[in-house]
Design an enzyme around this catalytic site. Structure first.
Site, PDB file in Angstrom:
ATOM      1  N   ASP A  98      35.435  32.183  79.890  1.00  0.00           N
ATOM      2  CA  ASP A  98      34.217  32.263  80.689  1.00  0.00           C
ATOM      3  C   ASP A  98      34.131  31.478  81.997  1.00  0.00           C
ATOM      4  OD1 ASP A  98      33.924  33.406  78.214  1.00  0.00           O
ATOM      5  OD2 ASP A  98      32.301  32.120  77.564  1.00  0.00           O
TER       6      ASP A  98
ATOM      7  N   GLU B  49      37.317  23.847  68.411  1.00  0.00           N
ATOM      8  CA  GLU B  49      37.347  25.013  69.297  1.00  0.00           C
ATOM      9  C   GLU B  49      38.416  24.815  70.392  1.00  0.00           C
ATOM     10  OE1 GLU B  49      33.534  25.581  71.089  1.00  0.00           O
ATOM     11  OE2 GLU B  49      33.940  27.655  71.690  1.00  0.00           O
TER      12      GLU B  49
HETATM   13  C1  9WN Z   1      30.165  33.768  75.335  1.00  0.00           C
HETATM   14  C2  9WN Z   1      32.908  32.820  70.510  1.00  0.00           C
HETATM   15  C3  9WN Z   1      33.082  32.930  72.024  1.00  0.00           C
HETATM   16  C4  9WN Z   1      34.528  33.301  72.413  1.00  0.00           C
HETATM   17  C5  9WN Z   1      34.763  33.153  73.912  1.00  0.00           C
HETATM   18  C6  9WN Z   1      34.316  31.762  74.343  1.00  0.00           C
HETATM   19  C7  9WN Z   1      32.857  31.546  73.970  1.00  0.00           C
HETATM   20  C8  9WN Z   1      30.646  32.601  74.478  1.00  0.00           C
HETATM   21  C9  9WN Z   1      29.885  31.336  74.843  1.00  0.00           C
HETATM   22  O1  9WN Z   1      32.689  31.684  72.576  1.00  0.00           O
HETATM   23  O2  9WN Z   1      32.072  32.470  74.699  1.00  0.00           O
HETATM   24  O3  9WN Z   1      30.762  34.956  74.921  1.00  0.00           O
HETATM   25  O4  9WN Z   1      28.698  31.256  74.515  1.00  0.00           O
HETATM   26  O5  9WN Z   1      30.442  30.430  75.459  1.00  0.00           O
HETATM   27  O6  9WN Z   1      34.523  31.580  75.700  1.00  0.00           O
HETATM   28  O7  9WN Z   1      36.104  33.368  74.226  1.00  0.00           O
HETATM   29  O8  9WN Z   1      34.800  34.597  72.037  1.00  0.00           O
HETATM   30  O9  9WN Z   1      33.859  31.927  69.975  1.00  0.00           O
END
Ligand code: 9WN
Length: 466
Positions: A196, A433
């Site tokens: 992101d 994470e």
């Molecule tokens: C937005 C769930 C997700 C991953 C992504 C990571 C993060 C979300 C966030 O978490 O994204 O989609 O709220 O930050 O960047 O890769 O799929 O783990």
């Protein structure tokens, strides 16, 4: 291996040193069990209470080693919310998630009301994420085949049911997301990349004038120890503004292509699609799919590799994303640049150049790293930040992708080093994470499902394993 607390940001130790692999296996399996709901698994206990697309694929890949049918259900549940266009949504909302636990919520996306292509049964986001799914389906197939005939035949059944869904998903990416037939997937939002707030998106995002965003409250910050782990408020404003623009198009692909200010050819996403198409070809073989389907998939593979070739940057020794609006390359040094390693089929020279970049101080060869694991953004990039999400921390799930790609490329010794270092990092820091690359400090959420899932796959794939 340490077990992180189920509260975001806390990472409590339950045993010192590296435990035997059976203990590590049961710790990883325990994370997936605790995060599991009826038919799918939350990416993390509190930070992510809904189903995420590529998380579920990685989760299924891990579950393939502990419970094949649970792994199959994970993906079936995700694909039951596939859009009629073939798109697999990046979030499937959990109607039972605690109120005010994640934003943007189903209401903000409003996709079922806005788009006739969205499913009626469940609320979803309007975006998608990298297509790791066929790779996971193939892992389920591989692990089932090793077992008794009844499991193998149930797995074949699962493959038969899911081949058309996977094919539709890949077709959507090869057409709606690549009307130019460049072999490269266009993304509409940094969330689609899965990385992101990576500096890859700084240039394309700066070019987007931010309008009036309806007021909102972020809930993510209450689940991490420190706000610096997550994207900034300014980044969130841009993310939310892009969402408003997508809603104005009612998530119609042609309109998005016409008017949306953020259209980027994502090399990492595109490379995963090539690898997933290779997996799909194997699935096609197993289900005896028609020749025309196989030819189609092979065409996508060749086109994808060709597209990635055109994004190679000699100076960085990496592949770079391209802004569709301006034609400019995103000159950021990030792990996404290793895309050709993931898409495979490289000649010796390009492979050597990529490995040289991987080993250099710009990535895994940086002398101050806690483990020689590539940070998500190079410490030599001006956008690097060691604690901020995709701007520097090391992500186990990315290490898995690189490890798997190295193995496929026949780089077995190097793959084995990466596997060991990744497991050592988890042994010290738990199933976090992501990790601060210089200190190894676990960051973001604890008990992250895909971290546990890739650990299960790595543990099952050691050189001593059958
Ligand atoms: C937005 C769930 C997700 C991953 C992504 C990571 C993060 C979300 C966030 O978490 O994204 O989609 O709220 O930050 O960047 O890769 O799929 O783990």
């Amino acid at each position: 291996m340490k077990e992180a607390s189920s509260q975001g940001g806390a990472h409590g130790e339950i045993s010192g040193g590296q435990p035997p692999e059976s203990t590590a296996n049961s710790l990883a399996a325990g994370v997936l069990r605790r995060n599991g709901l009826k038919s799918w698994t939350r990416p993390a206990p509190t930070l992510y209470p809904h189903q995420w697309s590529w998380d579920s694929a990685f989760i299924a890949l891990g579950l393939a080693h502990t419970d094949n049918s649970r792994a199959a259900r994970e993906l079936e549940s995700l694909f039951s919310s596939q859009w009629s266009t073939g798109k697999v949504p990046h979030i499937v909302f959990n109607p039972e998630a605690p109120p005010r636990s994640y934003f943007p919520d189903a209401e903000r996306w409003n996709s079922s009301a806005l788009s006739p292509h969205a499913p009626d049964s469940r609320h979803t986001s309007g975006l998608c994420q990298p297509p790791v799914h066929a790779i996971a389906v193939n892992r389920i197939w591989e692990t089932s085949r090793e077992q008794d005939e009844s499991r193998a035949s149930r797995a074949r059944e699962f493959l038969r049911d899911n081949f058309p869904r996977l094919l539709n998903w890949h077709r959507y990416l090869a057409t709606a997301r690549d009307p130019e037939e460049s072999g490269l997937v266009t993304i509409y939002h940094p969330w689609e990349s899965g990385t992101d707030n990576s500096p890859r998106w700084d240039g394309p995002l700066e070019a987007v004038p931010v309008g009036e965003v309806p007021s909102y409250t972020r809930y993510d910050l209450q689940h991490v120890a420190d706000a610096s782990h997550r994207p900034t408020d300014a980044e969130y404003d841009r993310f939310l503004w892009l969402l408003e623009l997508l809603k104005q198009t009612r998530y119609e692909e042609a309109e998005i292509y016409e008017s949306h200010p953020f259209l980027v050819k994502d090399v990492f996403f595109s490379a995963i699609l090539v690898a997933a198409n290779e997996a799909l070809l194997e699935i096609a073989e197993a289900v005896d799919a028609p020749d025309e389907d196989r030819e189609q998939i092979q065409t996508w593979i060749n086109r994808g590799r060709g597209g990635l070739d055109g994004c190679w940057d000699q100076e960085f020794g990496l592949c770079l994303d391209r802004n569709v609006r301006t034609g400019e390359a995103s000159r950021a040094r990030t792990i996404a640049g290793f895309a050709p390693l993931i898409s495979g089929g490289l000649g010796r020279n390009q492979m050597d150049e990529l490995l040289q970049t991987l080993d250099s101080p710009a990535f895994a060869g940086h002398p101050e790293l806690r483990w020689p694991l590539p940070p998500s953004t190079s410490p030599e990039d001006p956008g690097f930040h060691p604690r901020s999400y995709w701007r520097g921390p090391t992500w186990p799930v990315v290490n898995w992708l690189l490890w798997w790609s190295l193995l496929r490329a026949g780089e077995t010794e190097r793959a084995e080093r990466l596997r060991r270092d990744t497991l050592d990092q988890l042994a010290e820091g738990g199933f976090a994470e992501y990790f601060e690359p210089f200190t190894g400090e676990p960051l973001g959420s604890g008990e992250q499902s895909w971290t546990a899932a890739v650990a299960l796959d790595l543990l099952a794939s050691g050189p001593d394993e059958p």
